[in-house]
Design a protein around this motif. Structure first.
Motif, PDB file in Angstrom:
ATOM      1  N   ARG A 131       2.989  -8.951   3.040  1.00  0.00           N
ATOM      2  CA  ARG A 131       2.653  -7.535   3.065  1.00  0.00           C
ATOM      3  C   ARG A 131       3.851  -6.734   3.560  1.00  0.00           C
ATOM      4  O   ARG A 131       4.669  -7.211   4.350  1.00  0.00           O
ATOM      5  CB  ARG A 131       1.415  -7.256   3.930  1.00  0.00           C
ATOM      6  CG  ARG A 131       1.480  -7.732   5.375  1.00  0.00           C
ATOM      7  CD  ARG A 131       2.150  -6.786   6.337  1.00  0.00           C
ATOM      8  NE  ARG A 131       1.526  -5.493   6.353  1.00  0.00           N
ATOM      9  CZ  ARG A 131       2.149  -4.383   6.677  1.00  0.00           C
ATOM     10  NH1 ARG A 131       3.431  -4.408   7.022  1.00  0.00           N
ATOM     11  NH2 ARG A 131       1.505  -3.230   6.712  1.00  0.00           N
ATOM     12  N   SER A 154      -4.808   4.884   5.175  1.00  0.00           N
ATOM     13  CA  SER A 154      -3.851   3.764   5.189  1.00  0.00           C
ATOM     14  C   SER A 154      -4.490   2.452   5.635  1.00  0.00           C
ATOM     15  O   SER A 154      -4.204   1.387   5.071  1.00  0.00           O
ATOM     16  CB  SER A 154      -2.663   4.097   6.092  1.00  0.00           C
ATOM     17  OG  SER A 154      -3.089   4.308   7.432  1.00  0.00           O
ATOM     18  N   ALA A 156      -1.302  -1.028  -4.071  1.00  0.00           N
ATOM     19  CA  ALA A 156      -2.550  -0.323  -3.735  1.00  0.00           C
ATOM     20  C   ALA A 156      -2.209   1.152  -3.569  1.00  0.00           C
ATOM     21  O   ALA A 156      -1.713   1.568  -2.518  1.00  0.00           O
ATOM     22  CB  ALA A 156      -3.171  -0.892  -2.466  1.00  0.00           C
ATOM     23  N   PRO A 177       0.850  -1.198   0.000  1.00  0.00           N
ATOM     24  CA  PRO A 177       0.000   0.000   0.000  1.00  0.00           C
ATOM     25  C   PRO A 177       0.888   1.250   0.000  1.00  0.00           C
ATOM     26  O   PRO A 177       1.935   1.275   0.655  1.00  0.00           O
ATOM     27  CB  PRO A 177      -0.775  -0.124   1.307  1.00  0.00           C
ATOM     28  CG  PRO A 177       0.104  -0.945   2.192  1.00  0.00           C
ATOM     29  CD  PRO A 177       0.897  -1.861   1.301  1.00  0.00           C
ATOM     30  N   MET A 185      -6.999  -4.324   0.062  1.00  0.00           N
ATOM     31  CA  MET A 185      -6.057  -5.045  -0.781  1.00  0.00           C
ATOM     32  C   MET A 185      -5.798  -6.450  -0.228  1.00  0.00           C
ATOM     33  O   MET A 185      -5.774  -7.433  -0.971  1.00  0.00           O
ATOM     34  CB  MET A 185      -4.745  -4.275  -0.903  1.00  0.00           C
ATOM     35  CG  MET A 185      -3.635  -5.042  -1.625  1.00  0.00           C
ATOM     36  SD  MET A 185      -4.078  -5.543  -3.301  1.00  0.00           S
ATOM     37  CE  MET A 185      -3.752  -4.028  -4.200  1.00  0.00           C
ATOM     38  N   ASP A 227      -3.222   4.749  -2.996  1.00  0.00           N
ATOM     39  CA  ASP A 227      -4.321   5.552  -2.463  1.00  0.00           C
ATOM     40  C   ASP A 227      -4.386   6.904  -3.177  1.00  0.00           C
ATOM     41  O   ASP A 227      -3.424   7.326  -3.837  1.00  0.00           O
ATOM     42  CB  ASP A 227      -4.133   5.751  -0.957  1.00  0.00           C
ATOM     43  CG  ASP A 227      -5.448   6.018  -0.228  1.00  0.00           C
ATOM     44  OD1 ASP A 227      -6.501   6.060  -0.896  1.00  0.00           O
ATOM     45  OD2 ASP A 227      -5.412   6.166   1.012  1.00  0.00           O
ATOM     46  N   ASN A 247      -7.081   1.155   2.875  1.00  0.00           N
ATOM     47  CA  ASN A 247      -6.333   0.823   1.663  1.00  0.00           C
ATOM     48  C   ASN A 247      -5.644  -0.529   1.804  1.00  0.00           C
ATOM     49  O   ASN A 247      -5.711  -1.380   0.903  1.00  0.00           O
ATOM     50  CB  ASN A 247      -5.311   1.918   1.371  1.00  0.00           C
ATOM     51  CG  ASN A 247      -4.665   1.773   0.009  1.00  0.00           C
ATOM     52  OD1 ASN A 247      -5.270   1.305  -0.943  1.00  0.00           O
ATOM     53  ND2 ASN A 247      -3.406   2.180  -0.077  1.00  0.00           N
ATOM     54  N   SER A 248      -5.002  -0.750   2.938  1.00  0.00           N
ATOM     55  CA  SER A 248      -4.316  -2.025   3.194  1.00  0.00           C
ATOM     56  C   SER A 248      -5.319  -3.157   3.364  1.00  0.00           C
ATOM     57  O   SER A 248      -5.146  -4.247   2.808  1.00  0.00           O
ATOM     58  CB  SER A 248      -3.448  -1.910   4.450  1.00  0.00           C
ATOM     59  OG  SER A 248      -2.418  -0.978   4.269  1.00  0.00           O
TER      60      SER A 248
END
Length: 348
Positions: free
Chosen positions: A101, A81, A39, A10, A88, A41, A84-85
């Protein structure tokens, strides 16, 4: 048949960090087997735009054919954040049974991906191992000669971390539902704090006895919660004896990492320059496990690096002792009365 885990990153606007991160993964010997997911943002502030545009340009113009697959998801609005994480990760867990990750401020060793895939394969069916970490603190671990991986029950860094879907969902459900807060009294009674580092115990005690325990990082899938979970549930992560990642994010640009000034560079966690930490430079990797497993000594050594004062430990322990003596309900009522607020109790 070997299963290769995808990598998710991310990001938003930290272009220098992000490019360094991806370029280090491009140099990995197992990049050709790895699916990459970005990902990206959407900017929420004016100061986000320059870095965001630099990342867009890099993604549009650079060569990523060394990866098995490279995919970018660009958000059309700002997710933040966390969302978004999370989205995904959920997207990938619908397609893969394990995921690596990382934050966008991490730089990796050339054999990071090989190490991660081999460790995820080897420990897949070990119920006591909940994750594989690519990061190892700059500590001289007490491990058997020649070993390059170790079981850790004291820390779970999130600077390049692999998770299996089923194990992740089990741990995540427990943590996000407030399981650690719910089990705080039982963990104290069983002496689980003895298995934790001083930093983990302080975080646990302060969060559980705090004003809003169910809104703390102990109730999110954070490295803070995970290192407490290891002690409470008698679980482990696999970690390298020499780190395969270094973090460049202690410059004030991230959400959680504080700024560490070069003017106060030191040898403990609060003033250590993580961006200068040596990492493994080898191109290939074969697992050689630590058979010594001296958990107590390694906990002491990490405590020496991640120092907490006697006052911090004493304050946390005092709060826990009062909590245990009064019980949760009376403790919450007392502290709410002292603060002039309303108690937050279990399940709220």
């Amino acid at each position: 048949m070997m299963i290769y885990a995808p990598v998710m990153i991310p990001t938003l606007c930290r272009s220098e960090h992000f490019i360094r991160c991806v370029e280090s993964l491009k140099r990995n010997s197992w990049a050709e087997y790895t699916d990459m997911y970005i990902a990206l943002d959407y900017p929420a502030k004016d100061e986000h735009w320059n870095g965001y545009r630099e990342i867009c340009s890099y993604l549009e113009k650079s060569d990523f054919t060394m990866f098995a697959f490279f995919h970018v998801i660009k958000r059309e609005t700002n997710y933040g954040s966390g969302k978004n994480s999370r989205e995904m990760r959920e997207y990938l867990f619908q397609r893969y049974d394990c995921v690596i990750r990382t934050d966008d401020d991490v730089e990796f060793s050339p054999n990071f991906l090989e190490y991660m895939d081999k460790a995820l394969e080897r420990y897949r069916d070990d119920d006591k191992v909940i994750a594989v970490s690519g990061y190892s603190y700059p500590v001289e671990w007490d491990v058997s000669q020649g070993s390059n991986t170790m079981l850790e029950n004291i820390v779970a860094p999130m600077w390049g971390t692999g998770f299996w879907r089923e194990k992740y969902e089990m741990v995540d459900d427990y943590i996000r539902s407030g399981g650690l807060i719910h089990d705080f009294a039982r963990a104290c009674q069983m002496g689980k704090y003895k298995e934790m580092t001083s930093a983990a115990w302080i975080d646990y005690a302060v969060s559980a006895t705090g004003r809003h325990p169910y809104e703390s990082l102990v109730c999110s899938m954070s490295d803070i919660a995970l290192r407490i979970y290891l002690g409470v549930k008698d679980c482990y992560v696999i970690a390298p004896t020499i780190s395969k990642s270094r973090n460049w994010g202690f410059d004030g640009s991230g959400v959680f990492c504080p700024r560490i000034s070069e003017s106060r560079k030191g040898k403990c966690s609060r003033d250590y320059l993580y961006k200068e930490q040596p990492i493994d430079e080898k191109n290939d990797f074969e697992i050689v496990p630590d058979v010594k497993q001296n958990f107590k000594e390694n906990r002491n050594r990490l405590n020496s690096f991640d120092r907490r004062s006697f006052g911090e430990i004493a304050k946390a322990s005092f709060r826990a002792a009062v909590y245990m003596a009064l019980g949760e309900k009376r403790y919450r009522k007392l502290t709410a009365f002292v603060r002039g607020g309303t108690a937050q109790t279990r399940g709220q």
